[in-house]
Write a protein that holds these residues in place. Structure first.
Motif, mmCIF file in Angstrom:
data_model
loop_
_atom_site.group_PDB
_atom_site.id
_atom_site.type_symbol
_atom_site.label_atom_id
_atom_site.label_comp_id
_atom_site.label_asym_id
_atom_site.label_seq_id
_atom_site.Cartn_x
_atom_site.Cartn_y
_atom_site.Cartn_z
ATOM 1 N N LEU A 88 0.881 -1.158 0.180
ATOM 2 C CA LEU A 88 -0.071 -0.121 0.014
ATOM 3 C C LEU A 88 0.875 1.246 0.024
ATOM 4 O O LEU A 88 0.663 2.019 0.852
ATOM 5 N N PHE A 89 1.992 1.237 -0.891
ATOM 6 C CA PHE A 89 3.014 2.438 -0.723
ATOM 7 C C PHE A 89 2.039 3.519 -0.992
ATOM 8 O O PHE A 89 2.324 4.692 -0.753
ATOM 9 N N MET A 90 1.217 3.558 -2.223
ATOM 10 C CA MET A 90 0.749 4.938 -2.539
ATOM 11 C C MET A 90 -0.120 5.633 -1.334
ATOM 12 O O MET A 90 -0.213 6.750 -1.451
ATOM 13 N N LEU A 91 -0.727 4.737 -0.473
ATOM 14 C CA LEU A 91 -1.702 5.139 0.362
ATOM 15 C C LEU A 91 -0.779 5.748 1.571
ATOM 16 O O LEU A 91 -1.065 6.880 2.068
ATOM 17 N N LEU A 92 0.185 5.140 1.762
ATOM 18 C CA LEU A 92 1.332 5.687 2.837
ATOM 19 C C LEU A 92 1.910 6.903 2.405
ATOM 20 O O LEU A 92 2.159 7.734 3.057
ATOM 21 N N ALA A 93 2.345 6.670 1.102
ATOM 22 C CA ALA A 93 2.584 7.993 0.582
ATOM 23 C C ALA A 93 1.880 9.233 0.623
ATOM 24 O O ALA A 93 2.388 10.213 0.749
ATOM 25 N N THR A 94 0.888 8.971 0.159
ATOM 26 C CA THR A 94 -0.021 10.188 0.230
ATOM 27 C C THR A 94 -0.232 10.736 1.626
ATOM 28 O O THR A 94 -0.395 11.986 1.589
ATOM 29 N N LEU A 95 -0.520 10.070 2.528
ATOM 30 C CA LEU A 95 -0.737 10.169 3.966
ATOM 31 C C LEU A 95 0.725 11.045 4.430
ATOM 32 O O LEU A 95 0.745 12.041 4.835
ATOM 33 N N TYR A 96 1.830 10.477 4.308
ATOM 34 C CA TYR A 96 2.833 11.218 4.634
ATOM 35 C C TYR A 96 3.289 12.371 3.909
ATOM 36 O O TYR A 96 3.438 13.428 4.779
ATOM 37 N N LEU A 97 3.069 12.441 2.687
ATOM 38 C CA LEU A 97 3.171 13.839 1.752
ATOM 39 C C LEU A 97 2.018 14.915 2.309
ATOM 40 O O LEU A 97 2.673 15.894 2.480
ATOM 41 N N ALA A 98 1.006 14.207 2.707
ATOM 42 C CA ALA A 98 -0.007 15.281 2.960
ATOM 43 C C ALA A 98 0.342 16.028 4.439
ATOM 44 O O ALA A 98 0.110 17.148 4.725
ATOM 45 N N LEU A 99 0.689 14.927 5.478
ATOM 46 C CA LEU A 99 1.189 15.469 6.593
ATOM 47 C C LEU A 99 2.221 16.404 6.535
ATOM 48 O O LEU A 99 2.468 17.311 7.177
ATOM 49 N N ILE A 100 3.320 16.234 5.706
ATOM 50 C CA ILE A 100 4.508 17.037 5.505
ATOM 51 C C ILE A 100 3.902 18.532 4.953
ATOM 52 O O ILE A 100 4.404 19.372 5.273
ATOM 53 N N PHE A 101 3.253 18.460 4.052
ATOM 54 C CA PHE A 101 2.321 19.483 3.549
ATOM 55 C C PHE A 101 1.977 20.364 4.550
ATOM 56 O O PHE A 101 2.019 21.523 4.598
ATOM 57 N N PHE A 102 0.858 19.582 5.421
ATOM 58 C CA PHE A 102 0.236 20.285 6.645
ATOM 59 C C PHE A 102 1.338 21.012 7.476
ATOM 60 O O PHE A 102 1.180 22.365 8.010
ATOM 61 N N LEU A 103 2.431 20.168 7.714
ATOM 62 C CA LEU A 103 3.452 20.640 8.685
ATOM 63 C C LEU A 103 4.017 22.042 8.220
ATOM 64 O O LEU A 103 4.150 23.092 8.749
ATOM 65 N N GLY A 104 4.273 21.946 6.688
ATOM 66 C CA GLY A 104 5.170 22.894 5.999
ATOM 67 C C GLY A 104 4.135 24.122 5.410
ATOM 68 O O GLY A 104 4.664 25.286 5.444
ATOM 69 N N GLY A 105 3.062 23.724 5.169
ATOM 70 C CA GLY A 105 2.212 24.737 4.784
ATOM 71 C C GLY A 105 1.505 25.284 5.685
ATOM 72 O O GLY A 105 0.599 26.548 5.105
ATOM 73 N N ILE A 106 1.135 24.858 6.747
ATOM 74 C CA ILE A 106 0.016 25.416 7.688
ATOM 75 C C ILE A 106 0.942 25.717 9.205
ATOM 76 O O ILE A 106 1.027 26.992 9.504
ATOM 77 N N LEU A 107 1.521 24.808 9.751
ATOM 78 C CA LEU A 107 1.969 25.063 11.055
ATOM 79 C C LEU A 107 3.251 25.860 10.728
ATOM 80 O O LEU A 107 3.555 26.697 11.752
ATOM 81 N N LEU A 108 4.076 25.608 9.826
ATOM 82 C CA LEU A 108 5.211 26.416 9.709
ATOM 83 C C LEU A 108 5.106 27.876 9.565
ATOM 84 O O LEU A 108 5.770 28.854 10.130
#
Length: 498
Positions: free
Chosen positions: A281-301
């Motif tokens: 399930l690499f695609m699902l995992l990658a989507t989740l991790y990339l979305a979380l990274i975007f949230f950290l960099g795009g909202i919290l940062l």
């Protein structure tokens, strides 16, 4: 051997090990499995040597995480047998949660007798929590619609496991819902959430680790104590202060066991699931991790930069609780250390003790993002097209249902099942992704902790009580070892023993 030399050796070793791993995993070179095993354990020896030289608790935690992965890969049966160590660590940490929340909240409210500030912190915290979780939910929706990770997935070949039997709705509520029209079910569930925030018995709430109930009781108790005359209030306030100080020292002692608990947790995860599960399930995992990274960099940062929070110092402050959360997939395990770290970072204890525990129920950024992403993934995998309006309805539902369930075992899965059932999505797909839930839980739990730590700084800045100089002060007892050694060496009056 100096720390610098050890660091260079570690860097070279990791570089060589990474190159060999890539060649081996992608079949770019004929490398025997026994050679890869040898490379892993040579790397392990260098990591341990580096940890011995540096002596920091964070270094040991990260080292033991990697050692856990190696044990899980090479000795899966041994790794599974280590699970009681991680369970023991989490149980030990959970003994801290109730007393530390009660003591810090009561002292923070009654010790300062500023009831207006409690009200201000409440609405400011809730406003920030609502904005942060809403952003997380919509980022999750956007990510899964962009990657379409669930489209075309062969569900039959996905790992299937039994779904958790726990229900988010109690048996008594199920009986009550039978006598209410389905159109009004959401009203009952919404009001029952508020009912369940009030403790029936505070001892029972502490025993069951119901964070929100402990917070509600402590806040009301603290307000009541603040209204008592000074002469009668002072003894209990002093007791609460002493208890909170003792529990923070207790936390330092418990955290010395963290590397073992964290390493055992990681070993069990890899040994139980196997590293190859990532390929399924690499695609699902990658989507989740990339979305979380975007949230950290795009909202919290941007929030941190706007408030002029020193990023490097903030990362150093939260790295221990986040690494504990990542390995154990437990927010509770990271809570005491997160509170201690934010207090050292410059946030007043009264704000830390209110915002972080409340955030554990209302500010689960990582969980909110995961739930929105996973809900649409289930529909995509089942071949069900959801309109934009239907997706918005799911998002609105998750905004409500994802609140206040931090203490429910595998809460995110329970909420996901309930949401899927409500919107007619097939539950069997959730059973298929359950096999990698622990891997996803690592990321979303870490983001939950990061979001709650940042929330304390946001509220402290908003209140004008953040200590701007604190992040730049040298932490002389970062890992608690020096302080414990001094305590052993000195007498009760601070005189050195001979």
């Amino acid at each position: 051997m100096s720390k610098k030399t050890t660091g260079y050796i570690l860097l070279v070793t990791i570089a060589i090990a990474s190159i060999l791993t890539i060649l081996y995993e992608f079949n770019l070179a004929a490398i025997p499995a026994s050679l890869m095993m040898g490379v892993r354990w040579i790397t392990a020896i260098v990591l341990v040597l580096n940890a011995i030289m540096r002596k920091g608790l964070t270094t040991w935690i990260l080292t033991c995480m990697v050692l856990g992965i190696f044990v899980g890969l090479d000795f899966p049966d041994v790794a599974k047998a280590l699970q009681p160590l991680s369970q023991g660590f989490i149980k030990l940490v959970k003994t801290i949660v109730g007393p530390i929340l009660f003591a810090t909240l009561v002292f923070g409210i009654a010790g300062h007798s500023d009831l207006k500030q409690v009200g201000r912190m409440a609405w400011k915290s809730m406003l920030y929590f609502f904005c942060a979780t809403t952003c997380a939910i919509f980022i999750g929706l956007a990510a899964i619609n962009l990657t379409k990770a669930g489209v075309g997935i062969d569900i039959e070949h996905m790992p299937h496991e039994e779904l958790p039997q726990t229900s988010a709705v109690s048996d008594s509520d199920k009986i009550a819902l039978e006598h209410i029209d389905e159109s009004a079910h959401w009203i009952y569930k919404f009001t029952s959430f508020f009912r369940d925030t009030f403790p029936e018995n505070i001892v029972k709430s502490v025993y069951e680790n119901k964070v929100l109930q402990i917070v509600v009781f402590a806040v009301i108790f603290g307000i009541g104590l603040a209204m008592v005359e000074e002469k009668k209030r002072k003894p209990f306030v002093d007791f609460a202060e002493s208890l909170s100080e003792a529990m923070f020292k207790f936390t330092n002692l418990v955290m010395l066991f963290a590397p073992i608990g964290v390493g055992a947790a990681m070993a069990y995860t890899v040994g139980h699931l196997g590293i190859d599960i990532l390929k399924n399930l690499f695609m699902l995992l990658a989507t989740l991790y990339l979305a979380l990274i975007f949230f950290l960099g795009g909202i919290l940062l941007p929030v941190a930069l706007y408030l002029k929070i020193p990023i490097r110092q903030f990362i150093n402050a939260i790295k221990e609780p986040v690494s504990i959360a990542f390995a154990t997939t437990s927010s509770d395990a990271a809570l005491p250390k997160a509170m201690s770290a934010m207090e050292k970072f410059g946030v007043p204890r009264k704000i830390v003790s209110f915002v972080i525990p409340t955030g554990y129920s209302f500010n689960l950024d990582g969980t909110s993002l995961y739930l929105s992403l996973a809900s649409i993934f289930v529909a995509q995998a089942a071949g069900i097209h959801l309109s934009f309006g239907q997706q918005l309805m799911i998002a609105f539902t998750l905004m409500i249902t994802s609140k206040g369930v931090a203490a429910v075992p595998r809460a995110s899965l329970i909420i996901l099942i309930a949401t899927a059932d409500q919107f007619g999505l097939p539950v069997f797909v959730i059973a298929a992704i359950l096999g990698i839930d622990e891997l996803m839980d690592m990321a979303r739990t870490s983001v939950n902790v990061i979001g709650n730590c940042l929330a304390t700084v946001v509220v402290a800045k908003w209140e004008g009580e953040f200590d701007e100089a604190a992040p730049f002060r040298k932490d002389t007892d970062e890992d608690g070892l020096e302080e414990i050694a001094e305590t052993i060496e000195e007498g009760p009056e601070g005189e050195t023993r001979t």
